[in-house]
Design a protein around this motif. Structure first.
Motif, PDB file in Angstrom:
ATOM      1  N   ILE A  55     -29.021 -58.713  18.457  1.00 55.85           N
ATOM      2  CA  ILE A  55     -29.998 -57.632  19.015  1.00 55.85           C
ATOM      3  C   ILE A  55     -30.987 -56.928  17.977  1.00 55.85           C
ATOM      4  O   ILE A  55     -31.804 -56.983  19.299  1.00 55.85           O
ATOM      5  CB  ILE A  55     -28.589 -56.889  18.563  1.00 55.85           C
ATOM      6  CG1 ILE A  55     -27.636 -57.191  19.270  1.00 55.85           C
ATOM      7  CG2 ILE A  55     -29.012 -55.151  18.121  1.00 55.85           C
ATOM      8  CD1 ILE A  55     -26.312 -56.535  18.679  1.00 55.85           C
ATOM      9  N   ILE A  56     -31.539 -57.611  17.447  1.00 58.31           N
ATOM     10  CA  ILE A  56     -32.379 -58.099  16.281  1.00 58.31           C
ATOM     11  C   ILE A  56     -33.852 -58.849  16.956  1.00 58.31           C
ATOM     12  O   ILE A  56     -34.733 -58.087  17.193  1.00 58.31           O
ATOM     13  CB  ILE A  56     -32.416 -58.260  14.676  1.00 58.31           C
ATOM     14  CG1 ILE A  56     -31.227 -57.158  14.148  1.00 58.31           C
ATOM     15  CG2 ILE A  56     -33.852 -57.942  14.694  1.00 58.31           C
ATOM     16  CD1 ILE A  56     -31.263 -58.201  13.028  1.00 58.31           C
ATOM     17  N   LEU A  57     -32.973 -59.325  18.041  1.00 61.06           N
ATOM     18  CA  LEU A  57     -34.463 -60.426  18.050  1.00 61.06           C
ATOM     19  C   LEU A  57     -35.033 -59.850  19.538  1.00 61.06           C
ATOM     20  O   LEU A  57     -36.144 -59.398  19.735  1.00 61.06           O
ATOM     21  CB  LEU A  57     -34.205 -61.851  18.354  1.00 61.06           C
ATOM     22  CG  LEU A  57     -34.554 -62.777  17.162  1.00 61.06           C
ATOM     23  CD1 LEU A  57     -34.252 -64.246  17.134  1.00 61.06           C
ATOM     24  CD2 LEU A  57     -35.219 -62.825  16.232  1.00 61.06           C
ATOM     25  N   GLY A  58     -33.659 -59.174  20.055  1.00 63.50           N
ATOM     26  CA  GLY A  58     -34.362 -59.057  21.536  1.00 63.50           C
ATOM     27  C   GLY A  58     -34.734 -57.336  21.219  1.00 63.50           C
ATOM     28  O   GLY A  58     -35.570 -57.184  22.164  1.00 63.50           O
ATOM     29  N   SER A  59     -34.977 -56.807  19.966  1.00 63.95           N
ATOM     30  CA  SER A  59     -35.567 -55.709  20.484  1.00 63.95           C
ATOM     31  C   SER A  59     -36.981 -55.852  19.828  1.00 63.95           C
ATOM     32  O   SER A  59     -37.426 -55.232  20.019  1.00 63.95           O
ATOM     33  CB  SER A  59     -34.749 -54.614  19.247  1.00 63.95           C
ATOM     34  OG  SER A  59     -34.470 -55.130  17.891  1.00 63.95           O
ATOM     35  N   PHE A  60     -36.983 -57.008  18.552  1.00 64.91           N
ATOM     36  CA  PHE A  60     -37.864 -57.215  18.469  1.00 64.91           C
ATOM     37  C   PHE A  60     -39.256 -56.977  19.970  1.00 64.91           C
ATOM     38  O   PHE A  60     -39.811 -56.943  20.505  1.00 64.91           O
ATOM     39  CB  PHE A  60     -38.356 -57.643  17.729  1.00 64.91           C
ATOM     40  CG  PHE A  60     -39.690 -59.509  17.323  1.00 64.91           C
ATOM     41  CD1 PHE A  60     -40.308 -58.039  16.614  1.00 64.91           C
ATOM     42  CD2 PHE A  60     -39.935 -60.305  17.043  1.00 64.91           C
ATOM     43  CE1 PHE A  60     -41.723 -58.526  16.306  1.00 64.91           C
ATOM     44  CE2 PHE A  60     -41.184 -60.497  16.633  1.00 64.91           C
ATOM     45  CZ  PHE A  60     -41.568 -59.778  16.617  1.00 64.91           C
ATOM     46  N   PHE A  61     -38.922 -58.613  20.093  1.00 59.82           N
ATOM     47  CA  PHE A  61     -38.970 -59.193  21.490  1.00 59.82           C
ATOM     48  C   PHE A  61     -39.625 -58.456  22.922  1.00 59.82           C
ATOM     49  O   PHE A  61     -39.994 -57.782  23.777  1.00 59.82           O
ATOM     50  CB  PHE A  61     -38.484 -60.493  22.549  1.00 59.82           C
ATOM     51  CG  PHE A  61     -39.220 -61.728  20.835  1.00 59.82           C
ATOM     52  CD1 PHE A  61     -40.191 -61.943  20.998  1.00 59.82           C
ATOM     53  CD2 PHE A  61     -38.527 -61.785  21.170  1.00 59.82           C
ATOM     54  CE1 PHE A  61     -39.989 -63.112  19.824  1.00 59.82           C
ATOM     55  CE2 PHE A  61     -37.924 -63.206  20.379  1.00 59.82           C
ATOM     56  CZ  PHE A  61     -38.635 -62.999  19.384  1.00 59.82           C
ATOM     57  N   SER A  66     -43.283 -54.834  25.990  1.00 57.60           N
ATOM     58  CA  SER A  66     -43.446 -53.553  26.305  1.00 57.60           C
ATOM     59  C   SER A  66     -44.966 -52.966  25.784  1.00 57.60           C
ATOM     60  O   SER A  66     -45.286 -51.998  26.244  1.00 57.60           O
ATOM     61  CB  SER A  66     -42.299 -52.866  25.880  1.00 57.60           C
ATOM     62  OG  SER A  66     -41.766 -51.898  24.246  1.00 57.60           O
ATOM     63  N   GLY A  67     -45.623 -54.000  25.303  1.00 56.85           N
ATOM     64  CA  GLY A  67     -46.922 -52.707  24.014  1.00 56.85           C
ATOM     65  C   GLY A  67     -46.140 -51.538  22.928  1.00 56.85           C
ATOM     66  O   GLY A  67     -46.745 -50.987  22.942  1.00 56.85           O
TER      67      GLY A  67
END
Length: 147
Positions: A55-61, A66-67
Motif C-alpha cells: 500500500i505504501i509503495l503503491g501509493s508512492f509510485f 501521476s506527477g
C-alpha cells in the motif's frame, strides 16, 4: 480474492500489532513469547505485513507516475481548518493513529477488514461496525470542518 487464494479475510491492522511485537521482541523476547496476544498473532512478517508495504509503495509510485508527488508536513485541508502549525499536525496525527489502532484491536479488525471482508461474509458485527465508522467519520468531519 483474499478468501479464494489465502482463506483469510482482507485487512491490515494486525500487521501493525505484529510490528509492535517484533520491535518488543528485540527489547525483551521472553515477554513477547509469554503474551497471550502474540500466541494468537505471532509477530512475524507475513502476507498482511507485505500488503501494508505494498500500500505504501503503491501509493508512492502512483503519485510519482501521476506527477502529483510532493512532500507536505501540513496538508492543505488541515492547514485551511487549523493553520500551519507542524506540532499541532503531529499531535493530531499521532492521537488519530493511536485511536484508530486501539479501535481496530478493540473490535477485532480494521475498517478495511470489516468493510470489505466482513460485509462480503454478511457479518452483522461488520455491518454495525461499518455503519459506526461512517457515522463517526461524518460526525467528526462536521465537527472539525463546519464553520
Amino acid at each position: 480474492c483474499s478468501f479464494l487464494f489465502s482463506d483469510r479475510p482482507l485487512g491490515c491492522s494486525t500487521a501493525f500489532s505484529k510490528t509492535s511485537g517484533m520491535i518488543e521482541r528485540l527489547i525483551c523476547p521472553d515477554k513477547v513469547k509469554n503474551k497471550e496476544y502474540y500466541k494468537m498473532f505471532n509477530p512475524e512478517i507475513d502476507w498482511q505485513w507485505m500488503m501494508v508495504l505494498g500500500i505504501i509503495l503503491g501509493s508512492f509510485f502512483s503519485s510519482i507516475l501521476s506527477g502529483t508527488f510532493h512532500i507536505s508536513f501540513v496538508p492543505s485541508v488541515f492547514q485551511g481548518a487549523f493553520g500551519d502549525n507542524i506540532f499541532l499536525r503531529f499531535i493530531t496525527a499521532l492521537a488519530g493513529g493511536i485511536l484508530m489502532g486501539l479501535g481496530a484491536r478493540w473490535c477485532w479488525g480494521c475498517t478495511s477488514g470489516h468493510g470489505i471482508s466482513g460485509i462480503s461474509q454478511l457479518s452483522l458485527a461488520s455491518l454495525i461496525a461499518v455503519m459506526g465508522f461512517f457515522v463517526a467519520g461524518i460526525g467528526t468531519a462536521m465537527l472539525l470542518f463546519s464553520r
